[in-house]
Design a protein around this motif. Structure first.
Motif, PDB file in Angstrom:
ATOM      1  N   GLU A 159       0.823  -1.209   0.000  1.00 14.67           N
ATOM      2  CA  GLU A 159       0.000   0.000   0.000  1.00 14.67           C
ATOM      3  C   GLU A 159       0.857   1.259   0.000  1.00 14.67           C
ATOM      4  N   TYR A 194      -6.653  -4.976   7.579  1.00 16.07           N
ATOM      5  CA  TYR A 194      -6.459  -4.930   6.130  1.00 16.07           C
ATOM      6  C   TYR A 194      -4.968  -4.916   5.800  1.00 16.07           C
ATOM      7  N   ARG A 198      -2.986  -8.017   4.250  1.00 13.69           N
ATOM      8  CA  ARG A 198      -2.433  -7.788   2.912  1.00 13.69           C
ATOM      9  C   ARG A 198      -0.934  -8.063   2.884  1.00 13.69           C
ATOM     10  N   ALA A 220     -10.870  -3.742   6.766  1.00 14.70           N
ATOM     11  CA  ALA A 220     -11.266  -3.684   5.360  1.00 14.70           C
ATOM     12  C   ALA A 220     -10.781  -4.992   4.749  1.00 14.70           C
ATOM     13  N   ASP A 222      -9.404  -7.463   1.386  1.00 10.20           N
ATOM     14  CA  ASP A 222      -8.439  -7.405   0.288  1.00 10.20           C
ATOM     15  C   ASP A 222      -8.715  -8.561  -0.677  1.00 10.20           C
ATOM     16  N   ARG A 225     -10.242  -3.288  -0.851  1.00 12.05           N
ATOM     17  CA  ARG A 225     -10.470  -2.510   0.366  1.00 12.05           C
ATOM     18  C   ARG A 225     -11.953  -2.240   0.605  1.00 12.05           C
ATOM     19  N   TYR A 255     -13.156   1.342   5.249  1.00 15.96           N
ATOM     20  CA  TYR A 255     -13.172   0.704   3.937  1.00 15.96           C
ATOM     21  C   TYR A 255     -13.936   1.539   2.915  1.00 15.96           C
TER      22      TYR A 255
END
Length: 275
Positions: A159, A194, A198, A220, A222, A225, A255
């Motif tokens: 990210e 999240y 991830r 959130a 993946d 998201r 999210y």
């Protein structure tokens, strides 16, 4: 997914980021939330009284409780990820703390969430790390005066490739160092599941390992998201782990929305905020 006993707060900056700031609390309330969180909600480090008063009034009118707020972080949508470690933003960060702690005290918000900041070209990483520790310690002392805590967030390298706090263990090392500096215990972890998912971390394991440091959680799925259950992350196991460790804090819904409450929140029981 079994989420009974867990408490949820609407992240107004993502779920309602398409709305003007002052309309977001009412939108969260209309969706059934009594608790909300926000990124830095003001236009500058030291906003005027009119701007601060207007946001406080919007929260009050909507009947929602601000349970977490970011310390100033820059333009998140443009890729900024906090100012803790930025020499160029050091003055602005310090200037923002009075606003952050004053607003927290005014609204009863007890969680100030912190983003470390990206590595910056031409700046010595050691210098950034020393500055981040200094700023976190300053923030922790200021937060303690108003009965608040500071939660540091790790972010997936996928990210934010220039963000150095990439996993729970690294964040925990920083948190422990800050608590040693201040002699306080009010700095801990914000675990955004999240980002940890991830990154390929074992989320239930890290929640158990760092349960004593865990101050705040965000969720959130993946890829995309979106809401939990919309992707491949094992949220039934994540929520079971939170229940298993006796987590009693808030879980921020950070999210991307579909903007259809029937879809965005159909995985949650009513009332939305939980127990």
């Amino acid at each position: 997914m079994n989420v009974q006993g867990l408490r949820f707060a609407a992240n107004m900056s993502m779920l309602y980021g398409h709305l003007p700031l002052l309309k977001r609390p009412a939108a969260a309330a209309a969706a059934g939330f009594t608790a909300v969180e926000a990124w830095w909600p003001f236009s500058k480090p030291e906003p005027g009284d009119k701007e601060v008063d207007a946001f406080a009034a919007a929260l009050n009118a909507a009947g929602v409780h601000l349970v977490a707020m970011n310390l100033i972080e820059g333009d998140m949508r443009a890729g900024d990820r906090g100012w803790l470690s930025s020499p160029d933003r050091h003055g602005d960060f310090l200037a923002s703390l009075d606003t952050a702690t004053g607003f927290a005290e005014r609204t009863g918000c007890t969680m100030l969430t912190a983003l470390y900041g990206n590595r910056e070209p031409g700046v010595d990483p050691d210098r950034q790390d020393r500055l981040a520790a200094e700023n976190l310690a300053t923030a922790a002392v200021a937060a303690d005066r108003v009965g608040a805590r500071v939660a540091l967030e790790a972010i997936s390298r996928r990210e934010a490739p220039d963000y150095p706090i990439i996993d729970a263990d690294t964040a925990a090392q920083t948190v422990d160092a800050v608590n040693e500096i201040t002699g306080l215990t009010n700095t801990g972890l914000l675990c955004d599941l999240y980002h940890h998912g991830r990154s390929g971390e074992d989320v239930p394991a890290l929640l158990h390992t760092h349960r004593a440091r865990l101050l705040h959680v965000q969720v959130a799925d993946d890829p995309g998201r979106g809401r939990p259950g919309s992707g491949k992350l094992d949220y039934p196991a994540f929520f079971a782990a939170l229940t298993g460790i006796g987590y009693g804090g808030w879980i921020g819904l950070e999210y991307e929305p579909t903007r259809d409450p029937a879809v965005d929140f159909d995985w949650l029981p009513a009332p939305r905020s939980g127990v």
